[in-house]
Design a protein around this motif. Structure first.
Motif, PDB file in Angstrom:
ATOM      1  N   TYR A 181       8.252   1.347  -8.758  1.00 48.06           N
ATOM      2  CA  TYR A 181       7.102   1.242  -7.868  1.00 48.06           C
ATOM      3  C   TYR A 181       6.690   2.613  -7.338  1.00 48.06           C
ATOM      4  CZ  TYR A 181       7.693  -3.849  -7.772  1.00 48.06           C
ATOM      5  OH  TYR A 181       7.784  -5.168  -8.102  1.00 48.06           O
ATOM      6  N   GLY A 206       3.077   4.212  -8.067  1.00 45.73           N
ATOM      7  CA  GLY A 206       2.243   4.700  -6.975  1.00 45.73           C
ATOM      8  C   GLY A 206       1.851   6.155  -7.164  1.00 45.73           C
ATOM      9  N   TRP A 255      -0.831   6.276  -9.716  1.00 47.49           N
ATOM     10  CA  TRP A 255      -2.089   5.828  -9.105  1.00 47.49           C
ATOM     11  C   TRP A 255      -2.692   6.927  -8.236  1.00 47.49           C
ATOM     12  CZ3 TRP A 255      -4.231   1.405 -10.773  1.00 47.49           C
ATOM     13  CH2 TRP A 255      -5.434   1.053 -10.192  1.00 47.49           C
ATOM     14  N   PHE A 258      -4.520   1.344  -2.558  1.00 51.22           N
ATOM     15  CA  PHE A 258      -4.030   0.856  -1.264  1.00 51.22           C
ATOM     16  C   PHE A 258      -3.672  -0.629  -1.376  1.00 51.22           C
ATOM     17  CE2 PHE A 258      -4.455  -0.331   3.233  1.00 51.22           C
ATOM     18  CZ  PHE A 258      -3.654   0.654   3.798  1.00 51.22           C
ATOM     19  N   ALA A 307      -0.483  -0.978  -3.301  1.00 51.62           N
ATOM     20  CA  ALA A 307       0.675  -0.650  -2.460  1.00 51.62           C
ATOM     21  C   ALA A 307       1.083  -1.851  -1.609  1.00 51.62           C
ATOM     22  CB  ALA A 307       0.363   0.557  -1.573  1.00 51.62           C
ATOM     23  N   MET A 347       2.813  -4.272  -3.880  1.00 52.59           N
ATOM     24  CA  MET A 347       4.154  -3.774  -4.208  1.00 52.59           C
ATOM     25  C   MET A 347       5.123  -4.047  -3.070  1.00 52.59           C
ATOM     26  SD  MET A 347       3.533  -0.105  -5.984  1.00 52.59           S
ATOM     27  CE  MET A 347       2.785   0.087  -7.585  1.00 52.59           C
ATOM     28  N   ARG A 348       4.676  -3.826  -1.859  1.00 52.45           N
ATOM     29  CA  ARG A 348       5.540  -4.066  -0.688  1.00 52.45           C
ATOM     30  C   ARG A 348       5.955  -5.532  -0.630  1.00 52.45           C
ATOM     31  NH1 ARG A 348       6.705  -1.597   4.373  1.00 52.45           N
ATOM     32  NH2 ARG A 348       6.874  -3.154   6.013  1.00 52.45           N
ATOM     33  N   TRP A 372      12.478   3.222  -0.596  1.00 50.44           N
ATOM     34  CA  TRP A 372      11.523   4.139  -1.221  1.00 50.44           C
ATOM     35  C   TRP A 372      12.195   5.497  -1.285  1.00 50.44           C
ATOM     36  CZ3 TRP A 372       8.257   0.846  -3.055  1.00 50.44           C
ATOM     37  CH2 TRP A 372       7.917  -0.286  -2.334  1.00 50.44           C
TER      38      TRP A 372
END
Length: 114
Positions: free
Chosen positions: A54, A58, A61, A78, A81, A84-85, A113
Motif C-alpha cells: 500500500y 501510494g 500514485w 486521496f 488512500a 486503503m486505510r 505504515w
C-alpha cells in the motif's frame, strides 16, 4: 517542473512493489493465489512496514499526481488512500485471527505504515 519531480516517486513506488512481489513469491516456490494468507511474511520490505504494498502504491500514485498536475488525480489518490486505510483494518483483523500471537508480536515491532 512537476513532471520531472514525478520520476522519483514513480521509480521508488515501482521498486517497492517489485520488492514486495519477490517477498511473496520467492524463486522456485509456487504459491496459490488466495484471499486467506497461508503464512505471515515478516521479511524483505515487511520488516519495515506491515503494508509496504500500500505504501508503494501510494508512492506511485503520488508520482502520477505530480506528473499530471491535475486536481482530479489528487482527489482520486486521496480516495484511494481512504480505501486503503479501510482495507488495512480489515486485513489486520484477519491476520490477528489467523496468526494470533505471531501477528501480535509482529504488529508490536513493525509500524503499520512507514
Amino acid at each position: 517542473m512537476l513532471n520531472r519531480a514525478a520520476v522519483a516517486p514513480l521509480v521508488l513506488g515501482s521498486a517497492g512493489l517489485l520488492w514486495c512481489a519477490r517477498s511473496h513469491y520467492p524463486p522456485g516456490e509456487t504459491v496459490e493465489v488466495s484471499l486467506m494468507p497461508e503464512r505471515l511474511i515478516a521479511s524483505g520490505p515487511y520488516k519495515y512496514s506491515r503494508n509496504p504494498m500500500y505504501v508503494s502504491e501510494g508512492t506511485v500514485w503520488l508520482g502520477w499526481t505530480l506528473y499530471y498536475g491535475n486536481p482530479a488525480v489528487f482527489a482520486a489518490g486521496f480516495a484511494l488512500a481512504g480505501a486503503m486505510r479501510y482495507a488495512v483494518s480489515r486485513e489486520e483483523r484477519t491476520l490477528a485471527h489467523q496468526f494470533g500471537t505471531s501477528w501480535s508480536r509482529y504488529a508490536e515491532r513493525v509500524p503499520r505504515w512507514v
